[in-house]
Design a protein around this motif. Structure first.
Motif, PDB file in Angstrom:
ATOM      1  N   GLU A 265       2.899   1.030  -3.644  1.00 57.16           N
ATOM      2  CA  GLU A 265       2.801   2.279  -2.876  1.00 57.16           C
ATOM      3  C   GLU A 265       4.197   2.884  -2.705  1.00 57.16           C
ATOM      4  N   ALA A 267       6.036   6.038  -0.658  1.00 57.55           N
ATOM      5  CA  ALA A 267       5.986   7.139   0.300  1.00 57.55           C
ATOM      6  C   ALA A 267       7.331   7.854   0.265  1.00 57.55           C
ATOM      7  N   SER A 291       2.560   9.016  -1.911  1.00 60.07           N
ATOM      8  CA  SER A 291       2.181   9.814  -0.744  1.00 60.07           C
ATOM      9  C   SER A 291       3.395  10.611  -0.276  1.00 60.07           C
TER      10      SER A 291
END
Length: 348
Positions: A265, A267, A291
């Motif tokens: 992930e 961000a 994200s």
């Protein structure tokens, strides 16, 4: 009253005397005890005419804590003297997201010529700030104002970014924080407080790594050509489960892509203007997810304040009187601020 104003595009912040506002209907007047200063404020001051929808003049400052001085006849659930922090992103107030306290993702954001306190509307780098509704206030109890103010953005933004990754941050995982400044040092603490992950920290400044260590990082390293290798070594070669990039330039995004494990992930919180390009097999880890978290919700701010009041979150601050606002802006712009710069109107 005194206020630090943006009087026109292309001009620096100006300390001016303006009339103290009077609250009407649902409005609340807050006596400012502390106002944080972040790179978003610098971006606003440095913006070219037409780059933002805001219309000067207005008072700067979206990280604000103080106490209620007065309120209008329609304001409910608030008392004079109550100590509060402002929830800074102000949306339209009528869409479903605003109704749920998620003004940061207001459905009408693109139609507004302001985005909150100090962002097109008068903010809190002043003796007083007028808040349009009690829904933009969160009680802080006895939490010091210089701690509470930065939590409304630096703390909230970091918390919101991490909350979006918690599903990937269970036992045995590793999270990397790139950029240990006003937001990054709080991200390290929040990761330690609400996840079991091992926390790695990266910065180009040695003093920032010292701050990372004080904030609880398990491992910290200067950003060099071999930093991705160093981060992978800390994960037995598999790669990092999640990267929080608080810089967002080309170099940090490349580092994030190199350090992430497959299915990891990323961000991106920082607005450094970098590019993440899908250009060839193997450049980006397969299955990774990106994200772009922005600020946070009011319910999350309540949780951040609770973490701080429990002692699990502490902001490293450098304090300035309101009259030294131009100096504080200059120090932040040149990367000379440790932690978060905070203006204290009552300080001489």
């Amino acid at each position: 009253m005194r206020a630090v104003r943006l009087t026109d595009w292309g001009r620096g912040p100006t300390l001016a005397e303006i009339e103290r506002p009077v609250p009407h209907e649902a409005e609340v007047l807050v006596r400012v005890e502390a106002a944080g200063l972040c790179h978003s404020d610098v971006h606003v001051v440095d913006a070219a005419a037409g780059a933002l929808p805001y219309r000067p003049p207005f008072t700067l400052g979206h990280e604000v804590a103080g106490h209620v001085a007065a309120f209008g006849s329609g304001a409910e659930g608030v008392a004079v003297g109550e100590r509060v922090v402002l929830y800074g992103p102000w949306g339209c107030g009528t869409c479903a997201r605003c109704a749920a306290g998620r003004d940061n993702y207001c459905d009408r954001r693109g139609e507004l010529d302001w985005h909150g306190a100090g962002l097109g509307r008068d903010g809190g780098m002043a003796d007083y700030v007028l808040v349009p509704s009690t829904r933009h206030l969160v009680a802080i109890g006895d939490l010091p104002a210089d701690q509470a103010a930065p939590l409304s953005d630096a703390g909230l933004t970091s918390y919101h970014a991490i909350a979006g990754l918690r599903h990937a941050l269970g036992e045995g995982t590793t999270a990397a924080v790139i950029g240990v400044g006003g937001l990054g040092h709080l991200a390290v603490q929040i990761l330690r407080a609400i996840t079991p992950s091992r926390v790695l920290a990266v910065d180009v400044r040695a003093d920032a790594l010292t701050l990372a260590d004080r904030s609880g990082a398990h491992f910290s390293t200067l950003m060099r050509a071999d930093t991705a290798h160093a981060l992978r070594e800390g994960t037995r070669g598999v790669g990092v489960d999640a990267v929080l990039d608080f810089v967002g330039n080309d170099a940090t995004l490349e580092l994030a892509a190199d350090a992430l494990r497959p299915g990891g992930e990323l961000a991106v919180v920082g607005s450094g203007g970098g590019h993440l390009t899908v250009r060839k097999p193997g450049y980006l880890p397969p299955g990774f997810r990106l994200s772009l978290p922005f600020w946070g919700s009011r319910p999350e701010l309540v949780e951040v304040i609770a973490l701080a009041r429990s002692g699990e979150l502490r902001v490293e601050t450098e304090q300035f009187p309101l009259t030294a606002a131009p100096e504080a802006f200059d120090r932040l712009r040149r990367g000379r601020t440790q932690g978060r710069a905070v203006l204290i109107p009552g300080r001489s």
